[in-house]
Design a protein around this motif. Structure first.
Motif: not given
Length: 434
Positions: A231-258
């Motif tokens: 949803p379009d809601e307020a957010f912290d642009p610096d928020d991020s989390v490191l760890g094993p992701p859920d596949i539902w949180d990964v989208f090919m339209c907004n991704v970077a790959l090593d």
């Protein structure tokens, strides 16, 4: 200096997107001191190509940003040379898998991957031609900010660049090969109109996408989150989390790959099939590699040609092909989940030989469930009437072709996987002129 590829595969005029991406590239140079190669793999022709070319020509030069705009002819020459240099038994087949005459989402991203290898880049940062950046207080929220903070680093070092971490200390030496966020706006598969016309038909059509070996309750539960962003809601642009992701949180339209991910395992070169660019993400996620998930979501929208006339039927048939492709992909994903970290070798890289064997094992699966899927899809489209009845006619007329294509897509993917490492090496050796 870190050299990265900001990739845009496109098949339509998108001058605004090109201008925006140049801004993101300049931001990466200014903020991180990176060398950014904006690589536009453009399969448009005539007036549409000229619009994109004019946008490129209008870009102000920025030290550290290098723009490469390849038309069909330039891509064909590059790929033909790579296929030949790779030593593959059938270079013409490899060329067809990389640059087919029809729409192939996996192939267009694979072209970016080979281009990135040829440019000597350490990572690929992928964007679509139908998105906008989220704007907060007048500033565009560039995803490359989080991507360059973490991508390619050992996870133990990447902790310093994220807001939160769920990293298991035992995984500290594993590289961060994936950084992603989600999207806002329209569904990432353009079937929202169906939900407006008939919510029950929408539910049944999305249900056809869910795993066929799941219980009815599990399949129904998967309908609600499918194809939706955040949803379009307020957010912290610096928020991020490191760890094993859920596949539902990964989208090919907004991704970077090593590069250690995409240089080993290509995407499915499936013709006119939505979602064929996701299997690499599944492999990296299910192998339990640490990743960074952030909140700089892009804004997804759809262009008008997908909603009327022949463009409508063509696009919706890509959704039908997505349904059929899952016969071959879900068993693969199940095996990935079961193996988990065993998908990785001692260098924490994907075991490509194991993945290739798994893909080959899906090619000859019984496709009676796909025949039933087509029956149900045709019935549901006819129930909607109007232009959807025309779509139902197309499903009926192309029934055998759709079934055969879905199987052939799986078989051709195996061919490309086997040829991929030599092709990447050939691209790196050949290079790509600036």
């Amino acid at each position: 200096m870190q050299r990265v590829c900001l990739g845009l595969p496109t098949m339509r005029a998108c001058p605004g997107t090109i201008t925006d991406l140049a801004e993101e590239a300049a931001y990466a140079v200014e903020t991180f001191g990176a060398e950014v190669h904006l690589l536009i793999m453009d399969t448009t022709v005539a007036a549409d190509f000229e619009k994109n070319a004019d946008a490129v020509a209008a870009l102000a030069p920025v030290p550290g940003v290098f723009v490469h705009h390849l038309d069909n002819e330039a891509q064909r020459g590059f790929l033909q040379d790579v296929a030949r240099r790779s030593g593959g038994a059938d270079p013409e087949l490899l060329l067809d898998l990389m640059l087919p005459s029809g729409v192939a989402y996996g192939s267009c991203v694979n072209r970016v991957f080979l281009g990135a290898a040829a440019l000597g880049c350490t990572s690929a940062h992928l964007r679509n031609d139908d998105f906008d950046y989220r704007v907060v207080d007048g500033a565009k929220m560039f995803p490359i900010h989080h991507e360059l903070l973490s991508l390619g680093k050992p996870a133990g070092e990447a902790v310093a660049g994220v807001a939160r971490s769920t990293l298991d200390p035992a995984d500290a030496d594993k590289p961060v090969m994936l950084v992603s966020a989600s999207f806002m706006g329209e569904l990432n598969v353009d079937i929202g109109e169906i939900k407006e016309l008939d919510p029950e038909v929408y539910r049944e059509l999305v249900r056809l996408w869910t795993p066929r070996n799941w219980s009815p309750e599990e399949r129904d539960a998967m309908v609600e989150p499918s194809f939706k962003g955040v949803p379009d809601e307020a957010f912290d642009p610096d928020d991020s989390v490191l760890g094993p992701p859920d596949i539902w949180d990964v989208f090919m339209c907004n991704v970077a790959l090593d590069r250690r991910g995409y240089e080993l395992f290509p995407l499915v070169p499936a013709l006119r099939t939505l979602g064929s660019d996701y299997p690499l993400l599944h492999a990296l996620v299910h192998a339990k590699l640490p990743a960074v998930i952030h909140k700089r979501h892009i804004v997804n929208y759809y262009t008008p040609e997908r909603r009327i006339g022949a463009g409508f039927v063509s696009y919706q048939l890509r959704y039908v092909k997505l349904l059929l492709s899952m016969l071959y992909l879900y068993p693969l994903y199940d095996q990935m989940v079961a193996l988990g970290p065993e998908l990785l070798d001692e260098r924490h890289e994907l075991k490509v030989d194991s993945l290739l064997e798994m893909v080959r094992g899906t090619v000859d699966l019984d496709r009676s469930s796909n025949e039933e899927c087509l029956d149900e899809a045709e019935r549901l489209y006819r129930k909607l009437g109007g232009k959807y009845a025309e779509l139902a006619d197309a499903v009926a007329e192309q029934r055998q072709q759709l079934l055969d294509e879905a199987r052939e897509d799986a078989a051709q993917w195996a061919v490309l996987i086997e040829a991929w490492a030599p092709m990447v090496a050939a691209a790196r050796e050949r290079g790509l002129a600036r």
